[in-house]
Scaffold this motif. Structure first.
Motif, PDB file in Angstrom:
ATOM      1  N   ASN A 273     -26.260  31.821   2.005  1.00  0.00           N
ATOM      2  CA  ASN A 273     -25.023  32.885   2.364  1.00  0.00           C
ATOM      3  C   ASN A 273     -24.645  32.090   3.859  1.00  0.00           C
ATOM      4  OD1 ASN A 273     -25.738  35.517   1.354  1.00  0.00           O
ATOM      5  ND2 ASN A 273     -28.112  35.164   2.389  1.00  0.00           N
TER       6      ASN A 273
ATOM      7  N   LYS B  15     -23.135  33.904  -7.386  1.00  0.00           N
ATOM      8  CA  LYS B  15     -24.658  34.006  -7.525  1.00  0.00           C
ATOM      9  C   LYS B  15     -24.977  33.249  -8.673  1.00  0.00           C
ATOM     10  CE  LYS B  15     -26.388  37.952  -4.856  1.00  0.00           C
ATOM     11  NZ  LYS B  15     -27.122  36.699  -3.840  1.00  0.00           N
TER      12      LYS B  15
ATOM     13  N   GLU C  43     -30.995  31.835  -2.845  1.00  0.00           N
ATOM     14  CA  GLU C  43     -29.517  31.632  -2.708  1.00  0.00           C
ATOM     15  C   GLU C  43     -29.281  31.570  -0.497  1.00  0.00           C
ATOM     16  OE1 GLU C  43     -26.697  35.277  -1.534  1.00  0.00           O
ATOM     17  OE2 GLU C  43     -28.686  36.653  -0.202  1.00  0.00           O
TER      18      GLU C  43
ATOM     19  N   LEU D 271     -21.314  39.895  -4.596  1.00  0.00           N
ATOM     20  CA  LEU D 271     -21.688  40.245  -3.177  1.00  0.00           C
ATOM     21  C   LEU D 271     -22.501  40.042  -2.490  1.00  0.00           C
ATOM     22  CD1 LEU D 271     -19.957  43.001  -3.762  1.00  0.00           C
ATOM     23  CD2 LEU D 271     -22.540  43.717  -4.190  1.00  0.00           C
ATOM     24  N   GLY D 272     -23.381  40.784  -2.086  1.00  0.00           N
ATOM     25  CA  GLY D 272     -24.170  40.854  -0.591  1.00  0.00           C
ATOM     26  C   GLY D 272     -25.273  41.730  -0.001  1.00  0.00           C
TER      27      GLY D 272
HETATM   28 MG    MG Z   1     -27.015  37.068  -0.180  1.00  0.00          MG
END
Ligand code: MG
Ligand code: ATP
Ligand code: MG
Ligand code: MG
Length: 349
Positions: A308, A130, A306, A181-182
């Motif tokens: 993804n 990030k 963000e 991470l997510g």
């Molecule tokens: Mg994410």
């Protein structure tokens, strides 16, 4: 000629089960007249197990979770050609998070000269971190909330000073997140020093690097991007989490969050959003797909949160639903992604 498609799923990750569900749905959606499907299951321990070619959709996930040691053929990953019956035309990694979405698997495919669905090494790894992602977005001129970051040893050296600095720079509320991470894992919203201290301990359990962001009160709008050099945007969708923020349980367990598709945005807002999503896509040199997540404040300002690079991909996940509402049904979306993978590969040859 049918396309020989290798499906990679499972994985040594918190999202193992989600990945199995995704694999089952993708298999069901694939046209067996067009595709030969080869399952490659990665166990929770990280072992790679190659299953038999699938000649019919599977009815339950157990059928896809092959026990370690049960592989029907040695697992060799090669490109299919006239002399090599065993190879694949395209690999489709249905994996999220570290080891799946972060460029590592993509790097292996590159070394093996295999076409694969989705983002390449650079976009995957930059999108996973990030901090790196936000630095690149900043350079591309995309509006973002204020953020700062640090590694564990800096924090351990002088915790008080770190907290003071975060408070001075960002104030409260703020969000503390593991950098890589997510699914909201390890993320906390903090309203005071005590929560901030707890949030650091929590986030550092998942990563040696964390990011801290200014917290905004905003609607959450997401948009799907699909393509390679000429990416297109889906309609916009809105997440209504029904909780303080869209945390892990809101995403997967308590069923309190809803998706509104298309989301309630004006034509001008949509134009602004899609322009930002394409800028984000290009700034990370993405290919195939991303889901771009935005905040929309009461004042009408958009901030990018963000992208993804391998968003949730079950038929009930945001990305496929956004495309369904745009006129691209799930089976067509999958075929389009495979085609984009082949085009990118051909272009490189
Ligand atoms: Mg994410
Ligand atoms: P995923 O990949 O599943 O979308 P993630 O783990 O990458 O999630 P984020 O999307 O960064 O995490 O954050 C998760 C949620 O936390 C957001 O959807 C939002 O509800 C909330 N959130 C994150 N950052 C902020 C912020 N700066 N201000 C307000 N809310 C935030
Ligand atoms: Mg998100
Ligand atoms: Mg990400």
């Amino acid at each position: 000629m049918k396309t020989k498609l290798g499906l990679l799923y499972g994985g040594k990750s918190a999202e193992h089960e989600v990945s199995l569900q995704t694999a089952m749905a993708v298999i069901k959606a694939l046209d067996l007249e067009k595709f030969d499907i080869y399952p490659i299951y990665i166990t929770k321990e990280g072992a790679w197990v190659k299953g038999p070619q699938l000649t019919a959709p599977v009815e339950n996930v157990e059928e896809l979770a092959f026990p370690n040691g049960s592989q029907v053929a040695p697992l060799s990953l090669q490109k299919a050609n006239e002399t090599n019956e065993d190879g694949y035309d395209v690999l489709f990694p249905l994996l999220h998070g570290p080891n799946g979405e972060d460029g590592t698997v993509q790097g292996m495919f590159e070394l093996l000269n295999l076409p694969y669905v989705g983002n390449g090494v650079l976009a995957s790894s930059a999108g996973m971190d990030k901090v790196i992602m936000k630095n690149i977005f900043a350079q591309a001129g995309l509006p973002q909330v204020k953020y700062t970051w640090l590694i564990r040893s800096e924090w351990e050296a002088n915790r008080e000073e770190v907290y003071n600095q975060v408070e001075a720079e960002l104030g409260y509320p703020n969000f503390v997140k593991p950098a890589n991470l997510g699914s909201s894992v390890g993320i906390s919203k903090c309203s005071n020093r005590e929560e901030l201290e707890k949030a650091f301990v929590e986030a550092f359990q998942f990563d040696r690097k964390i990011i801290i962001e200014e917290g905004v009160t905003a609607r959450e709008i997401e948009i799907g991007v699909l393509g390679n050099d000429h990416p297109a945007c889906s309609v916009a969708g809105e997440i209504i989490s029904g909780k303080d923020f869209y945390d892990y349980t809101a995403k997967y367990t308590d069923g309190k969050s809803t998706m509104v598709i298309p989301g309630d945005v004006t034509e001008e807002q949509y134009a602004e959003l899609s322009k930002m999503a394409i800028t984000a896509f290009k700034s990370l040199d993405c290919s195939g797909l991303v889901r771009a997540d935005f905040f929309l404040t009461k004042e009408g300002d958009f901030y990018i949160n963000e992208v993804n690079t391998m968003p949730g991909f079950t038929p009930f996940s945001m990305f496929p639903l956004l495309w369904k509402h745009t006129g691209v049904e799930y089976p067509v979306l999958i075929e389009k992604l495979v085609q984009l993978a082949q085009e990118r590969y051909e272009e490189k040859q």
